[in-house]
Motif scaffolding. Structure first.
Motif, PDB file in Angstrom:
ATOM      1  N   VAL A  34       1.037  -1.183   0.006  1.00 52.96           N
ATOM      2  CA  VAL A  34      -0.126   0.036  -0.294  1.00 52.96           C
ATOM      3  C   VAL A  34       1.252   0.981  -0.212  1.00 52.96           C
ATOM      4  CG1 VAL A  34      -2.014   1.295   1.557  1.00 52.96           C
ATOM      5  CG2 VAL A  34      -1.697  -1.071   1.621  1.00 52.96           C
ATOM      6  N   ASN A  37       1.489   7.064  -2.115  1.00 52.12           N
ATOM      7  CA  ASN A  37       0.335   7.622  -3.462  1.00 52.12           C
ATOM      8  C   ASN A  37      -0.321   7.130  -4.397  1.00 52.12           C
ATOM      9  OD1 ASN A  37       1.971   6.079  -4.454  1.00 52.12           O
ATOM     10  ND2 ASN A  37       3.787   7.444  -6.094  1.00 52.12           N
ATOM     11  N   PHE A  38      -0.473   5.454  -3.219  1.00 50.64           N
ATOM     12  CA  PHE A  38      -1.390   5.079  -4.045  1.00 50.64           C
ATOM     13  C   PHE A  38      -1.273   3.940  -5.528  1.00 50.64           C
ATOM     14  CE2 PHE A  38      -3.704   9.381  -3.159  1.00 50.64           C
ATOM     15  CZ  PHE A  38      -4.193   9.184  -1.515  1.00 50.64           C
ATOM     16  N   LEU A  40      -2.258   3.896  -7.833  1.00 47.02           N
ATOM     17  CA  LEU A  40      -3.527   3.850  -8.517  1.00 47.02           C
ATOM     18  C   LEU A  40      -3.522   3.631 -10.153  1.00 47.02           C
ATOM     19  CD1 LEU A  40      -6.574   4.580  -7.004  1.00 47.02           C
ATOM     20  CD2 LEU A  40      -5.431   2.036  -6.682  1.00 47.02           C
ATOM     21  N   PRO A  85      -9.989   6.527 -11.153  1.00 45.04           N
ATOM     22  CA  PRO A  85      -9.338   7.027  -9.904  1.00 45.04           C
ATOM     23  C   PRO A  85      -9.749   8.638  -9.931  1.00 45.04           C
ATOM     24  CG  PRO A  85      -7.249   5.611 -10.611  1.00 45.04           C
ATOM     25  CD  PRO A  85      -9.033   5.559 -11.721  1.00 45.04           C
ATOM     26  N   LYS A  93      -9.143   7.071  -2.893  1.00 43.61           N
ATOM     27  CA  LYS A  93      -8.403   6.233  -3.477  1.00 43.61           C
ATOM     28  C   LYS A  93      -7.267   5.474  -2.814  1.00 43.61           C
ATOM     29  CE  LYS A  93      -7.041   9.729  -6.986  1.00 43.61           C
ATOM     30  NZ  LYS A  93      -6.825  10.701  -7.321  1.00 43.61           N
ATOM     31  N   GLN A  94      -7.021   5.767  -1.105  1.00 48.53           N
ATOM     32  CA  GLN A  94      -6.214   5.489  -0.300  1.00 48.53           C
ATOM     33  C   GLN A  94      -7.406   3.920   0.252  1.00 48.53           C
ATOM     34  OE1 GLN A  94      -4.815   7.580   2.801  1.00 48.53           O
ATOM     35  NE2 GLN A  94      -2.949   6.159   2.147  1.00 48.53           N
ATOM     36  N   ALA A  97      -6.912   1.309  -2.347  1.00 49.98           N
ATOM     37  CA  ALA A  97      -5.164   0.530  -2.725  1.00 49.98           C
ATOM     38  C   ALA A  97      -5.545  -0.120  -1.500  1.00 49.98           C
ATOM     39  CB  ALA A  97      -3.913   1.356  -2.239  1.00 49.98           C
TER      40      ALA A  97
END
Length: 172
Positions: A34, A37-38, A40, A85, A93-94, A97
């Motif tokens: 994880v 800054n994610f 994605l 995203p 977003k977090q 993740a």
């Protein structure tokens, strides 16, 4: 990553001797991440981003989607599975993740400020979910955080690097 000097082993494999393909395989099969800054994929939905580790592991599409959907429900994003995203807030977003981590049974877990963009109530809920998963799987975790309470909530012991020195503390 490869060391600038010396060597290190991961699960019995000397990493500095691995090809890029072998390193990718180790990351995919053995390490859950994880990132702060994610990380994605911008053109993939929340569902597709959460399912990525299972895609790389060769899990069938229907199973991938079901497990990703369940993980997104656990992090409170059941209504955002088709969002890209760019359509999600930082906290959402977090959570994508975190869902990506929850669906995969990695041998080692790396967490880089995984709760920094979350409100306190959601953070507490996800800390409990992560604690349950980590306790059930008995996996080593490297958890980078500026919040000591988060580390204590997730761990039985911690090592703190302060001014270049390592300090060990039991947390439970």
């Amino acid at each position: 990553d490869t060391p600038t000097s010396g060597s290190y082993f991961f699960d019995g494999t000397e990493v500095s001797c691995c090809s890029e393909n072998m390193l990718s395989q180790i990351r995919n099969e053995k390490i859950g991440f994880v990132f702060q800054n994610f990380n994605l994929l911008p053109r993939q939905s929340a569902l597709e981003n959460a399912a990525l580790p299972l895609l790389y592991a060769g899990v069938k599409p229907k199973v991938r989607r079901e497990r990703a959907r369940e993980a997104l429900e656990k992090v409170g994003l059941a209504d955002r599975v088709s969002f890209l995203p760019t359509q999600l807030s930082g906290g959402q977003k977090q959570r994508v993740a975190l869902a990506r981590l929850l669906i995969y049974n990695a041998e080692a877990i790396l967490l880089d400020e995984p709760f920094s963009a979350l409100d306190e109530d959601l953070k507490d809920e996800l800390l409990k979910e992560m604690k349950t998963k980590l306790d059930a799987y008995h996996r080593p975790v490297v958890f980078v955080s500026h919040n000591k309470d988060e580390i204590i909530a997730l761990s039985h012991e911690m090592y703190i690097i302060k001014n270049g020195e390592m300090i060990h503390e039991k947390t439970s």
